[in-house]
Every structure is written in structure tokens, then in C-alpha cells.
Design an enzyme around this catalytic site. Structure first.
Site, PDB file in Angstrom:
ATOM      1  CG  HIS A  94      -2.092  -0.888   1.061  1.00 14.10           C
ATOM      2  ND1 HIS A  94      -2.988  -0.780   0.026  1.00 14.10           N
ATOM      3  CD2 HIS A  94      -2.516  -1.942   1.803  1.00 14.10           C
ATOM      4  CE1 HIS A  94      -3.913  -1.711   0.134  1.00 14.10           C
ATOM      5  NE2 HIS A  94      -3.648  -2.434   1.201  1.00 14.10           N
ATOM      6  CB  THR A 207      -1.637   1.463   8.230  1.00 13.87           C
ATOM      7  OG1 THR A 207      -0.392   1.459   8.934  1.00 13.87           O
ATOM      8  CG2 THR A 207      -1.519   2.334   6.993  1.00 13.87           C
TER       9      THR A 207
END
Ligand SMILES: [Zn+2]
Length: 257
Positions: A94, A207
Site C-alpha cells: 500500500h 494503518t
């Protein structure tokens, strides 16, 4: 509540809700669980994906919209000891991450935090007065004794070609876990704006597992990269900004250089 029947009914519903909550199946282990930035594994659902991600539903979360910050004359500039590092880039799926050689650190109130890595978000995760920048870099520093983190966020605005990124953009690893090594050196200082004014607040990783262990320092002034350079990152990491989280009574402080 004036109507006793309504009161009883409402209490009953509340009790039922609570007891249903207690009977919910426990969340699974996070091993092998993937989080995403959209859909049913997106940010709204991170806290329910697995047991270690529950902090994502907490009240000290990041990023935030930076607005209404209080000038604080007791704050000081961040002493940065940043040395040159060789280039170690890894595609984390990501995000694109630059790992730093050991030896760079900052001091926060006399507490030493070692610089581990920086990584990128397209578009920015923090907002400044409700506005995103096209990119944000996060410089992750860790107190190796307590495990607490100090992260410096630097906004990247579209503008002149960035002379440091120029060395790397053609070599960004394309697939997850792929790496690129280069003896060419740079320093985190190369990515810091010259005016070191910042906003600071208590928050979290952006995250999963969203651990609430981060003191954030978001630089007020941005650096620049060309539209093509920003696009090179965006093409690999896609949109990877977690939406801003509720402030929940936290104070944002402003250090003005
Ligand atoms: Zn980040």
C-alpha cells in the site's frame, strides 16, 4: 422520560442491544488479514477485521484535519541529527517505503527517537484547514526503549521537480515486497522544508493496527515535487490516505519558527 411504558421499552431495547453485543463472535486473528482503502475491508471496517485491529476504532486516531491550532511559545524546534543513508526502497503493497541506515535521530523533550523509515501517501492523510495536499511523506522515528513513535509528516505540493526523488522515481519497485538498493546517498533533511514550523498532537498509526502510540509533528510548510513524480508514486500505491478522524477533544499545538 415521562411515559413509564416508553421508559421500560427503551431500557429493554438497550439491555437487548448490550447483551447481543456481548454474545458477538470474537474477532479472528489478524494473521493473513489484508486491509484495504475501499470496500468492505476499507477504513470504516478496519476495527472489526480482526482482534489486533480494534484500536482503529479508538478516540486518539490519526490522521486529522489540522485547524484551530494553538500557538504554544513553550514548544521548541525539533533537534534533528540526520546523517546520510544509502538508498533502500521497498514496495510495501500500500506504500513505497525508504528504509534508513542507523544513526539518524531526533530529540523530543530530551527523549531520543531513532529514524527508521519514511513512506509516502497519495494524497495527503492530514488536512490543513480542510485541504489535502497531493502527497504526504511520513518519517517514522522510534524510541527504542519505550517503543513509542514520533512521526514527522511533510506535505508535498505539485511544483518544481524534486532533485532527490529524481534519483529514485525510475527505480521504484513495482510489485509488493520488491526492493531497490542503490549506493547513492541522501538525508532525511533533504526532504524537510527550510521553515521548521510544525503542528503537534497525540495520535496513532494511520494503518492497522492503528496503535495510539504516536506523537505527530506535521510540518506547516510543504516541499515540492513535479506532477509526474507524484504520479509515479500514486501509480504504485494508488489512493492510500485514511480519511481524517474525529479530534475527540484533543489539542493541536503550533510551533512557529
Ligand atoms: Zn504513513
Amino acid at each position: 422520560m415521562k411515559n413509564p411504558l416508553l421508559y421500560l421499552l427503551t431500557s429493554g431495547i438497550l439491555l437487548l442491544t448490550v447483551s447481543c453485543g456481548e454474545n458477538e463472535a470474537p474477532l479472528p486473528s489478524c494473521t493473513g488479514v489484508q486491509f484495504e482503502y475501499e470496500g468492505s475491508d476499507g477504513p470504516d471496517y478496519w476495527s472489526t477485521l480482526c482482534v489486533d485491529y480494534t484500536p482503529c476504532g479508538g478516540k486518539v486516531q490519526s490522521p486529522i484535519n489540522i485547524t484551530g491550532a494553538l500557538d504554544d511559545a513553550s514548544l521548541m524546534g525539533i533537534p534533528q541529527t540526520y546523517i546520510s543513508t544509502a538508498t533502500h526502497i521497498v514496495n510495501k503493497g500500500h506504500t513505497i517505503q525508504f528504509n534508513f541506515d542507523a544513526g539518524s535521530s531526533i530529540l523530543i523533550n530530551g527523549e531520543k527517537f531513532d529514524l527508521l523509515q519514511c513512506h509516502t501517501h497519495t494524497r495527503s492523510e492530514h488536512e490543513l484547514n480542510g485541504v489535502h495536499h497531493p502527497m504526504e511523506m511520513h518519517f517514522v522515528h522510534k524510541n527504542l526503549i519505550t517503543g513509542n513513535l514520533a512521526v514527522i509528516g511533510v506535505f508535498v505540493e505539485e511544483g518544481a521537480e524534486n532533485p532527490i526523488l529524481k534519483n529514485f522515481v525510475d527505480h521504484l519497485p513495482v510489485t509488493k515486497d520488491a526492493t531497490y538498493e542503490d549506493p547513492i546517498t541522501f538525508s532525511a533533511l533533504d526532504f524537510m522544508p527550510s521553515d521548521k514550523s510544525y503542528f503537534t498532537y497525540s495520535g496513532s498509526l494511520t494503518t492497522p493496527p492503528c496503535s495510539e502510540i504516536v506523537t505527530w509533528f506535521v510540518m506547516e510548510h510543504h516541499i515540492e515535487a513535479s506532477a509526474a513524480q507524484i504520479h509515479d508514486f500514486e501509480a504504485l500505491e494508488h489512493v492510500n490516505n485514511r480519511p481524517v478522524q474525529a479530534l475527540e477533544g484533543r489539542m493541536i499545538k503550533h510551533f512557529k519558527m
